[in-house]
Design a protein around this motif. Structure first.
Motif, PDB file in Angstrom:
ATOM      1  N   THR A 194       1.006  -1.141   0.041  1.00 35.18           N
ATOM      2  CA  THR A 194      -0.094  -0.031   0.099  1.00 35.18           C
ATOM      3  C   THR A 194       0.853   1.303  -0.024  1.00 35.18           C
ATOM      4  O   THR A 194       2.047   1.112   0.657  1.00 35.18           O
ATOM      5  CB  THR A 194      -0.584   0.095   1.204  1.00 35.18           C
ATOM      6  OG1 THR A 194      -0.246  -0.034   2.263  1.00 35.18           O
ATOM      7  CG2 THR A 194      -1.857  -1.074   1.621  1.00 35.18           C
ATOM      8  N   ILE A 195       0.459   2.168  -0.519  1.00 34.17           N
ATOM      9  CA  ILE A 195       1.179   3.721  -0.646  1.00 34.17           C
ATOM     10  C   ILE A 195       0.214   4.762  -0.524  1.00 34.17           C
ATOM     11  O   ILE A 195      -0.838   4.758  -0.590  1.00 34.17           O
ATOM     12  CB  ILE A 195       1.672   3.522  -2.159  1.00 34.17           C
ATOM     13  CG1 ILE A 195       2.856   4.894  -2.109  1.00 34.17           C
ATOM     14  CG2 ILE A 195       0.861   3.867  -3.173  1.00 34.17           C
ATOM     15  CD1 ILE A 195       3.521   4.674  -3.364  1.00 34.17           C
ATOM     16  N   PRO A 223      -6.219   2.274 -10.297  1.00 36.21           N
ATOM     17  CA  PRO A 223      -7.380   1.546 -11.107  1.00 36.21           C
ATOM     18  C   PRO A 223      -7.842   0.609 -10.454  1.00 36.21           C
ATOM     19  O   PRO A 223      -9.083   0.134 -10.791  1.00 36.21           O
ATOM     20  CB  PRO A 223      -6.511   1.209 -12.326  1.00 36.21           C
ATOM     21  CG  PRO A 223      -5.372   1.887 -12.610  1.00 36.21           C
ATOM     22  CD  PRO A 223      -4.917   2.414 -10.863  1.00 36.21           C
ATOM     23  N   VAL A 224      -7.341   0.020  -9.357  1.00 35.78           N
ATOM     24  CA  VAL A 224      -7.958  -1.356  -8.583  1.00 35.78           C
ATOM     25  C   VAL A 224      -8.854  -0.861  -7.400  1.00 35.78           C
ATOM     26  O   VAL A 224      -9.098  -1.773  -6.738  1.00 35.78           O
ATOM     27  CB  VAL A 224      -6.962  -2.187  -8.105  1.00 35.78           C
ATOM     28  CG1 VAL A 224      -6.293  -2.854  -9.557  1.00 35.78           C
ATOM     29  CG2 VAL A 224      -5.821  -1.684  -7.401  1.00 35.78           C
ATOM     30  N   ILE A 229      -1.215  -1.816  -4.223  1.00 38.98           N
ATOM     31  CA  ILE A 229      -0.394  -1.774  -5.772  1.00 38.98           C
ATOM     32  C   ILE A 229       0.136  -3.289  -5.912  1.00 38.98           C
ATOM     33  O   ILE A 229       0.431  -3.579  -4.715  1.00 38.98           O
ATOM     34  CB  ILE A 229       0.603  -0.712  -5.776  1.00 38.98           C
ATOM     35  CG1 ILE A 229       1.708  -1.026  -4.842  1.00 38.98           C
ATOM     36  CG2 ILE A 229      -0.085   0.749  -5.843  1.00 38.98           C
ATOM     37  CD1 ILE A 229       2.882   0.250  -4.691  1.00 38.98           C
ATOM     38  N   PHE A 230       0.083  -3.464  -7.190  1.00 42.16           N
ATOM     39  CA  PHE A 230       0.959  -4.760  -7.615  1.00 42.16           C
ATOM     40  C   PHE A 230       2.243  -4.405  -8.012  1.00 42.16           C
ATOM     41  O   PHE A 230       2.527  -4.062  -9.178  1.00 42.16           O
ATOM     42  CB  PHE A 230       0.122  -5.566  -8.559  1.00 42.16           C
ATOM     43  CG  PHE A 230       0.642  -6.889  -8.864  1.00 42.16           C
ATOM     44  CD1 PHE A 230       1.027  -7.894  -7.825  1.00 42.16           C
ATOM     45  CD2 PHE A 230       0.622  -7.301 -10.289  1.00 42.16           C
ATOM     46  CE1 PHE A 230       1.454  -9.030  -8.108  1.00 42.16           C
ATOM     47  CE2 PHE A 230       1.482  -8.523 -10.443  1.00 42.16           C
ATOM     48  CZ  PHE A 230       1.693  -9.406  -9.464  1.00 42.16           C
ATOM     49  N   LEU A 231       3.270  -4.447  -7.095  1.00 43.51           N
ATOM     50  CA  LEU A 231       4.608  -3.666  -7.399  1.00 43.51           C
ATOM     51  C   LEU A 231       5.521  -4.962  -7.760  1.00 43.51           C
ATOM     52  O   LEU A 231       6.319  -5.449  -7.267  1.00 43.51           O
ATOM     53  CB  LEU A 231       5.174  -3.186  -6.099  1.00 43.51           C
ATOM     54  CG  LEU A 231       6.430  -2.345  -6.270  1.00 43.51           C
ATOM     55  CD1 LEU A 231       6.078  -1.076  -7.342  1.00 43.51           C
ATOM     56  CD2 LEU A 231       6.883  -1.767  -4.983  1.00 43.51           C
ATOM     57  N   LEU A 267       5.509   3.884   1.704  1.00 41.96           N
ATOM     58  CA  LEU A 267       5.128   2.511   1.004  1.00 41.96           C
ATOM     59  C   LEU A 267       5.368   1.399   1.883  1.00 41.96           C
ATOM     60  O   LEU A 267       6.259   1.303   2.670  1.00 41.96           O
ATOM     61  CB  LEU A 267       6.054   2.303  -0.347  1.00 41.96           C
ATOM     62  CG  LEU A 267       5.982   0.821  -0.789  1.00 41.96           C
ATOM     63  CD1 LEU A 267       4.696   0.659  -1.418  1.00 41.96           C
ATOM     64  CD2 LEU A 267       7.022   0.721  -1.951  1.00 41.96           C
ATOM     65  N   GLU A 268       4.152   0.625   2.144  1.00 37.90           N
ATOM     66  CA  GLU A 268       4.257  -0.441   3.298  1.00 37.90           C
ATOM     67  C   GLU A 268       3.851  -1.832   2.657  1.00 37.90           C
ATOM     68  O   GLU A 268       2.929  -1.883   1.756  1.00 37.90           O
ATOM     69  CB  GLU A 268       3.250  -0.096   4.338  1.00 37.90           C
ATOM     70  CG  GLU A 268       3.623   1.192   5.265  1.00 37.90           C
ATOM     71  CD  GLU A 268       2.699   1.299   6.375  1.00 37.90           C
ATOM     72  OE1 GLU A 268       3.118   1.838   7.317  1.00 37.90           O
ATOM     73  OE2 GLU A 268       1.515   1.126   6.188  1.00 37.90           O
ATOM     74  N   GLY A 269       4.083  -2.904   3.171  1.00 31.85           N
ATOM     75  CA  GLY A 269       3.902  -3.972   2.620  1.00 31.85           C
ATOM     76  C   GLY A 269       4.546  -5.463   3.529  1.00 31.85           C
ATOM     77  O   GLY A 269       5.399  -5.103   4.124  1.00 31.85           O
TER      78      GLY A 269
END
Length: 344
Positions: A194-195, A223-224, A229-231, A267-269
Protein backbone atom coordinates in the motif's frame (compact mmCIF):
# COMPACT_ATOMS: atom_id res chain seq x y z
CA UNK A 1 10.80 16.40 7.83
CA UNK A 2 11.70 13.15 6.02
CA UNK A 3 14.96 12.62 4.12
CA UNK A 4 15.32 11.03 0.71
CA UNK A 5 16.52 7.85 2.43
CA UNK A 6 13.41 7.73 4.63
CA UNK A 7 15.07 8.94 7.85
CA UNK A 8 12.94 11.31 9.91
CA UNK A 9 14.62 14.60 10.73
CA UNK A 10 13.32 14.73 14.31
CA UNK A 11 15.37 15.02 17.51
CA UNK A 12 13.81 13.95 20.82
CA UNK A 13 14.91 16.12 23.73
CA UNK A 14 14.17 16.45 27.45
CA UNK A 15 12.59 13.02 27.85
CA UNK A 16 12.05 12.80 31.58
CA UNK A 17 10.50 9.35 31.74
CA UNK A 18 13.52 7.36 30.56
CA UNK A 19 12.28 4.33 32.48
CA UNK A 20 9.66 3.69 29.83
CA UNK A 21 12.39 2.32 27.57
CA UNK A 22 13.05 -0.44 30.10
CA UNK A 23 9.41 -1.56 30.18
CA UNK A 24 10.12 -3.54 27.02
CA UNK A 25 13.79 -4.45 27.22
CA UNK A 26 13.82 -6.58 24.08
CA UNK A 27 12.68 -3.71 21.83
CA UNK A 28 15.26 -1.43 23.44
CA UNK A 29 18.02 -3.95 22.75
CA UNK A 30 16.94 -4.33 19.13
CA UNK A 31 16.92 -0.55 18.64
CA UNK A 32 20.45 -0.14 20.02
CA UNK A 33 23.43 0.22 17.74
CA UNK A 34 25.56 -2.85 17.01
CA UNK A 35 28.54 -1.92 19.28
CA UNK A 36 26.19 -1.41 22.22
CA UNK A 37 24.35 -4.65 21.50
CA UNK A 38 27.59 -6.67 21.31
CA UNK A 39 28.85 -5.03 24.51
CA UNK A 40 25.65 -5.96 26.37
CA UNK A 41 25.80 -9.46 24.86
CA UNK A 42 29.36 -9.97 26.17
CA UNK A 43 28.77 -8.39 29.57
CA UNK A 44 25.61 -10.39 30.22
CA UNK A 45 27.53 -13.66 29.89
CA UNK A 46 30.58 -12.45 31.85
CA UNK A 47 28.45 -11.11 34.70
CA UNK A 48 26.40 -14.31 34.94
CA UNK A 49 29.57 -16.45 34.93
CA UNK A 50 31.15 -14.28 37.65
CA UNK A 51 27.97 -14.23 39.74
CA UNK A 52 27.49 -17.99 39.72
CA UNK A 53 31.25 -18.50 40.09
CA UNK A 54 30.99 -16.58 43.36
CA UNK A 55 27.99 -18.71 44.37
CA UNK A 56 29.90 -21.96 43.71
CA UNK A 57 32.90 -20.63 45.64
CA UNK A 58 30.66 -19.76 48.63
CA UNK A 59 29.07 -23.21 48.56
CA UNK A 60 32.49 -24.85 48.56
CA UNK A 61 33.71 -22.52 51.33
CA UNK A 62 30.66 -23.14 53.53
CA UNK A 63 30.95 -26.90 53.14
CA UNK A 64 34.66 -26.93 53.84
CA UNK A 65 35.66 -28.14 50.40
CA UNK A 66 38.35 -25.46 50.03
CA UNK A 67 40.20 -26.54 53.21
CA UNK A 68 40.35 -30.18 52.24
CA UNK A 69 41.29 -29.39 48.65
CA UNK A 70 44.12 -27.14 49.85
CA UNK A 71 45.44 -29.81 52.18
CA UNK A 72 45.36 -32.45 49.46
CA UNK A 73 47.21 -30.13 47.07
CA UNK A 74 49.80 -29.16 49.70
CA UNK A 75 50.59 -32.71 50.85
CA UNK A 76 48.94 -35.42 48.77
CA UNK A 77 50.63 -38.14 50.85
CA UNK A 78 48.80 -37.03 54.01
CA UNK A 79 45.45 -36.55 52.27
CA UNK A 80 43.90 -39.57 53.94
CA UNK A 81 44.97 -38.38 57.37
CA UNK A 82 44.08 -34.74 56.75
CA UNK A 83 40.58 -35.40 55.44
CA UNK A 84 37.92 -37.15 57.47
CA UNK A 85 36.98 -40.61 56.32
CA UNK A 86 34.24 -40.60 53.71
CA UNK A 87 34.39 -36.83 53.08
CA UNK A 88 32.51 -35.92 49.88
CA UNK A 89 32.75 -32.34 48.53
CA UNK A 90 29.77 -30.51 47.02
CA UNK A 91 31.72 -29.98 43.80
CA UNK A 92 34.85 -31.94 43.10
CA UNK A 93 38.17 -30.28 42.24
CA UNK A 94 37.22 -26.78 43.44
CA UNK A 95 40.04 -25.29 45.48
CA UNK A 96 39.93 -21.54 44.57
CA UNK A 97 37.74 -18.87 43.02
CA UNK A 98 39.41 -19.48 39.65
CA UNK A 99 38.33 -23.11 39.61
CA UNK A 100 34.83 -22.08 40.75
CA UNK A 101 34.67 -19.58 37.85
CA UNK A 102 35.76 -22.26 35.37
CA UNK A 103 33.09 -24.60 36.73
CA UNK A 104 30.50 -21.83 36.32
CA UNK A 105 31.42 -21.52 32.63
CA UNK A 106 31.23 -25.30 32.19
CA UNK A 107 27.76 -25.44 33.73
CA UNK A 108 26.27 -22.54 31.74
CA UNK A 109 27.68 -23.40 28.32
CA UNK A 110 27.50 -27.18 28.90
CA UNK A 111 31.12 -27.78 27.95
CA UNK A 112 31.74 -30.49 30.56
CA UNK A 113 35.49 -31.13 30.59
CA UNK A 114 34.95 -33.85 33.21
CA UNK A 115 37.37 -32.60 35.88
CA UNK A 116 34.68 -31.02 38.03
CA UNK A 117 31.17 -32.18 38.81
CA UNK A 118 28.38 -31.75 41.35
CA UNK A 119 27.85 -34.53 43.87
CA UNK A 120 24.71 -35.49 45.79
CA UNK A 121 26.26 -34.24 49.03
CA UNK A 122 24.72 -30.73 48.90
CA UNK A 123 21.09 -30.17 47.82
CA UNK A 124 21.85 -26.44 47.61
CA UNK A 125 24.47 -27.11 44.93
CA UNK A 126 21.95 -29.11 42.89
CA UNK A 127 19.46 -26.21 43.17
CA UNK A 128 22.11 -23.69 42.03
CA UNK A 129 22.94 -25.99 39.09
CA UNK A 130 19.29 -25.94 37.97
CA UNK A 131 18.98 -22.17 38.39
CA UNK A 132 22.16 -21.44 36.44
CA UNK A 133 21.07 -23.65 33.57
CA UNK A 134 17.73 -21.84 33.36
CA UNK A 135 19.42 -18.41 33.55
CA UNK A 136 21.86 -19.41 30.82
CA UNK A 137 19.03 -20.56 28.54
CA UNK A 138 17.14 -17.30 29.09
CA UNK A 139 20.22 -15.19 28.28
CA UNK A 140 20.88 -17.27 25.16
CA UNK A 141 17.28 -16.93 23.99
CA UNK A 142 17.14 -13.16 24.53
CA UNK A 143 20.52 -12.29 23.07
CA UNK A 144 20.32 -14.63 20.08
CA UNK A 145 16.76 -13.48 19.39
CA UNK A 146 17.94 -9.87 19.58
CA UNK A 147 20.77 -10.49 17.12
CA UNK A 148 18.41 -12.35 14.76
CA UNK A 149 15.94 -9.46 14.80
CA UNK A 150 18.68 -6.92 14.16
CA UNK A 151 20.03 -8.86 11.19
CA UNK A 152 16.54 -9.31 9.69
CA UNK A 153 15.16 -5.84 10.35
CA UNK A 154 12.60 -4.67 7.84
CA UNK A 155 14.45 -1.49 6.88
CA UNK A 156 17.12 -3.63 5.17
CA UNK A 157 14.47 -4.86 2.74
CA UNK A 158 13.18 -1.32 2.33
CA UNK A 159 16.56 -0.25 0.94
CA UNK A 160 15.71 -2.10 -2.31
CA UNK A 161 12.44 -0.17 -2.67
CA UNK A 162 13.32 2.92 -4.69
CA UNK A 163 11.56 6.17 -5.50
CA UNK A 164 12.29 8.59 -8.31
CA UNK A 165 14.56 11.45 -7.27
CA UNK A 166 12.09 14.01 -8.60
CA UNK A 167 8.33 14.18 -8.79
CA UNK A 168 6.55 15.78 -11.73
CA UNK A 169 3.35 17.72 -12.38
CA UNK A 170 1.78 17.33 -15.79
CA UNK A 171 -1.52 16.70 -17.50
CA UNK A 172 -3.11 13.26 -17.44
CA UNK A 173 -6.57 12.73 -18.86
CA UNK A 174 -6.99 16.50 -19.05
CA UNK A 175 -6.23 17.12 -15.39
CA UNK A 176 -3.12 18.30 -13.61
CA UNK A 177 -1.56 15.42 -11.69
CA UNK A 178 1.28 15.07 -9.23
CA UNK A 179 3.27 11.96 -10.24
CA UNK A 180 6.21 9.93 -8.98
CA UNK A 181 7.72 6.56 -9.83
CA UNK A 182 8.30 3.69 -7.41
CA UNK A 183 10.03 0.36 -8.00
CA UNK A 184 11.33 -2.78 -6.32
CA UNK A 185 14.83 -4.02 -7.18
CA UNK A 186 14.33 -7.55 -5.81
CA UNK A 187 12.49 -10.39 -7.50
CA UNK A 188 10.80 -11.39 -4.23
CA UNK A 189 7.61 -9.38 -4.06
CA UNK A 190 6.11 -7.08 -1.47
CA UNK A 191 2.73 -8.58 -0.64
CA UNK A 192 -0.29 -6.34 0.05
CA UNK A 193 1.75 -3.26 -0.81
CA UNK A 194 0.00 0.00 0.00
CA UNK A 195 1.18 3.51 -0.68
CA UNK A 196 -0.03 6.83 0.70
CA UNK A 197 1.02 10.44 0.45
CA UNK A 198 0.89 13.35 2.84
CA UNK A 199 1.57 17.05 2.55
CA UNK A 200 3.48 18.44 5.51
CA UNK A 201 3.57 22.18 5.91
CA UNK A 202 3.27 24.91 8.48
CA UNK A 203 -0.30 26.14 8.96
CA UNK A 204 -2.23 28.43 11.25
CA UNK A 205 -5.81 27.99 12.44
CA UNK A 206 -8.49 30.66 12.53
CA UNK A 207 -7.85 31.01 16.25
CA UNK A 208 -4.20 31.82 15.65
CA UNK A 209 -2.81 28.42 16.65
CA UNK A 210 0.35 27.64 14.68
CA UNK A 211 0.82 24.01 13.64
CA UNK A 212 4.48 23.62 12.56
CA UNK A 213 4.02 20.15 11.04
CA UNK A 214 0.48 19.81 9.81
CA UNK A 215 0.04 16.46 8.04
CA UNK A 216 -2.63 16.37 5.34
CA UNK A 217 -3.47 13.14 3.50
CA UNK A 218 -3.83 13.44 -0.26
CA UNK A 219 -5.85 10.99 -2.31
CA UNK A 220 -4.17 8.90 -4.99
CA UNK A 221 -5.73 7.45 -8.12
CA UNK A 222 -5.48 3.68 -8.42
CA UNK A 223 -7.28 1.64 -11.09
CA UNK A 224 -7.87 -1.27 -8.69
CA UNK A 225 -9.29 0.95 -5.97
CA UNK A 226 -7.84 1.91 -2.62
CA UNK A 227 -4.12 2.33 -2.10
CA UNK A 228 -3.05 -1.26 -2.86
CA UNK A 229 -0.53 -1.74 -5.67
CA UNK A 230 0.92 -4.77 -7.46
CA UNK A 231 4.60 -3.85 -7.37
CA UNK A 232 5.99 -6.44 -9.79
CA UNK A 233 7.43 -3.69 -12.02
CA UNK A 234 8.00 0.06 -11.54
CA UNK A 235 4.77 2.02 -11.31
CA UNK A 236 3.88 5.68 -11.73
CA UNK A 237 1.80 6.77 -8.76
CA UNK A 238 -0.23 9.92 -9.34
CA UNK A 239 -2.51 12.26 -7.47
CA UNK A 240 -5.15 14.26 -9.30
CA UNK A 241 -4.95 17.91 -8.23
CA UNK A 242 -8.59 18.82 -7.71
CA UNK A 243 -10.49 21.14 -5.39
CA UNK A 244 -9.86 18.80 -2.44
CA UNK A 245 -6.10 18.77 -3.00
CA UNK A 246 -3.70 20.94 -0.99
CA UNK A 247 -1.91 21.61 -4.32
CA UNK A 248 -5.02 23.16 -5.86
CA UNK A 249 -3.68 26.74 -5.86
CA UNK A 250 -0.06 26.01 -6.77
CA UNK A 251 1.30 27.16 -10.12
CA UNK A 252 4.78 26.86 -11.64
CA UNK A 253 5.41 30.51 -10.79
CA UNK A 254 4.81 30.16 -7.05
CA UNK A 255 5.81 26.50 -6.63
CA UNK A 256 9.39 27.24 -5.60
CA UNK A 257 8.24 29.97 -3.23
CA UNK A 258 6.57 27.35 -1.04
CA UNK A 259 9.68 26.62 1.01
CA UNK A 260 7.65 24.89 3.73
CA UNK A 261 5.93 22.54 1.26
CA UNK A 262 6.94 18.88 1.55
CA UNK A 263 5.16 15.83 0.15
CA UNK A 264 5.89 12.58 1.99
CA UNK A 265 5.40 9.19 0.31
CA UNK A 266 5.08 6.04 2.43
CA UNK A 267 5.14 2.53 0.97
CA UNK A 268 4.22 -0.38 3.24
CA UNK A 269 3.92 -4.10 2.63
CA UNK A 270 4.78 -7.60 3.79
CA UNK A 271 8.06 -9.15 2.67
CA UNK A 272 7.24 -12.34 0.78
CA UNK A 273 10.26 -14.33 2.02
CA UNK A 274 10.13 -13.44 5.73
CA UNK A 275 6.57 -12.30 6.40
CA UNK A 276 7.87 -9.15 8.12
CA UNK A 277 6.14 -5.84 7.46
CA UNK A 278 8.45 -3.26 5.90
CA UNK A 279 8.10 0.43 5.22
CA UNK A 280 9.96 2.67 2.78
CA UNK A 281 9.68 6.46 2.91
CA UNK A 282 10.81 9.44 0.92
CA UNK A 283 9.81 13.06 0.47
CA UNK A 284 9.74 15.75 -2.19
CA UNK A 285 10.45 19.40 -1.46
CA UNK A 286 9.24 22.20 -3.71
CA UNK A 287 12.51 22.33 -5.65
CA UNK A 288 12.31 18.57 -6.30
CA UNK A 289 8.98 18.85 -8.14
CA UNK A 290 9.33 19.38 -11.89
CA UNK A 291 6.48 21.20 -13.64
CA UNK A 292 5.55 20.22 -17.17
CA UNK A 293 7.46 16.92 -17.35
CA UNK A 294 6.58 13.24 -17.29
CA UNK A 295 8.51 10.01 -16.82
CA UNK A 296 9.85 8.16 -19.83
CA UNK A 297 8.71 4.54 -20.35
CA UNK A 298 11.15 1.95 -19.00
CA UNK A 299 9.21 -1.30 -19.50
CA UNK A 300 9.53 -3.02 -22.88
CA UNK A 301 8.68 -6.47 -24.20
CA UNK A 302 11.72 -8.52 -25.25
CA UNK A 303 11.68 -12.20 -26.28
CA UNK A 304 8.26 -12.79 -24.76
CA UNK A 305 9.20 -11.20 -21.42
CA UNK A 306 8.85 -7.74 -19.98
CA UNK A 307 12.21 -6.03 -19.49
CA UNK A 308 12.75 -3.10 -17.12
CA UNK A 309 15.56 -0.61 -17.84
CA UNK A 310 16.40 0.90 -14.46
CA UNK A 311 18.98 3.24 -16.01
CA UNK A 312 16.01 5.39 -17.12
CA UNK A 313 14.12 5.06 -13.83
CA UNK A 314 14.22 8.78 -12.98
CA UNK A 315 14.42 10.20 -16.51
CA UNK A 316 11.77 12.71 -17.50
CA UNK A 317 10.80 14.50 -20.69
CA UNK A 318 9.11 17.87 -21.19
CA UNK A 319 5.47 17.81 -22.24
CA UNK A 320 2.98 20.62 -22.98
CA UNK A 321 1.48 21.69 -19.64
CA UNK A 322 -0.52 24.83 -18.81
CA UNK A 323 1.33 27.31 -16.58
CA UNK A 324 -1.58 27.87 -14.26
CA UNK A 325 -3.07 26.44 -11.12
CA UNK A 326 -5.50 23.55 -11.12
CA UNK A 327 -8.20 25.98 -9.97
CA UNK A 328 -7.65 28.22 -13.01
CA UNK A 329 -7.59 25.19 -15.31
CA UNK A 330 -10.90 23.96 -13.92
CA UNK A 331 -12.59 27.35 -14.07
CA UNK A 332 -11.33 28.28 -17.55
CA UNK A 333 -11.86 25.35 -19.92
CA UNK A 334 -10.50 27.35 -22.83
CA UNK A 335 -6.94 26.86 -21.54
CA UNK A 336 -7.03 23.26 -22.73
CA UNK A 337 -7.82 24.44 -26.28
CA UNK A 338 -4.41 26.10 -26.45
CA UNK A 339 -2.55 22.84 -25.71
CA UNK A 340 -0.81 21.38 -28.82
CA UNK A 341 -2.01 17.81 -28.35
CA UNK A 342 -1.90 15.50 -31.35
CA UNK A 343 -5.16 13.66 -32.08
CA UNK A 344 -5.13 9.93 -31.54
Amino acid sequence: FVGKNGACNVAHKNIREQGRFLQHVFTTLVDLKWPHTLLIFTMSFLCSWLLFGMVWWLIAFAHGDLDHSTRLQRDPGEGAAAAPAGFVPCVTSIHSFTSAFLFSIEVQVTIGFGGRMVTEECPAAILVLIVQNIVGLVINAIMLGCIFMKTSQAHRRAETLIFSKHAVIALREGKLCFMLRVGDLRKSMIISATIRMQVVKKTASLEGEVVPLNQIDIQMENPVGGNSIFLVSPLIIYHVIDKNSPLYDISPLNLHHHEDLEIIVILEGVVETTGITTQARTSYLADEILWGQRFVPIVAEEDGRYSVDYSKFGNTVKVPTPSCTARQLEEDKSIMDTMPFSPK
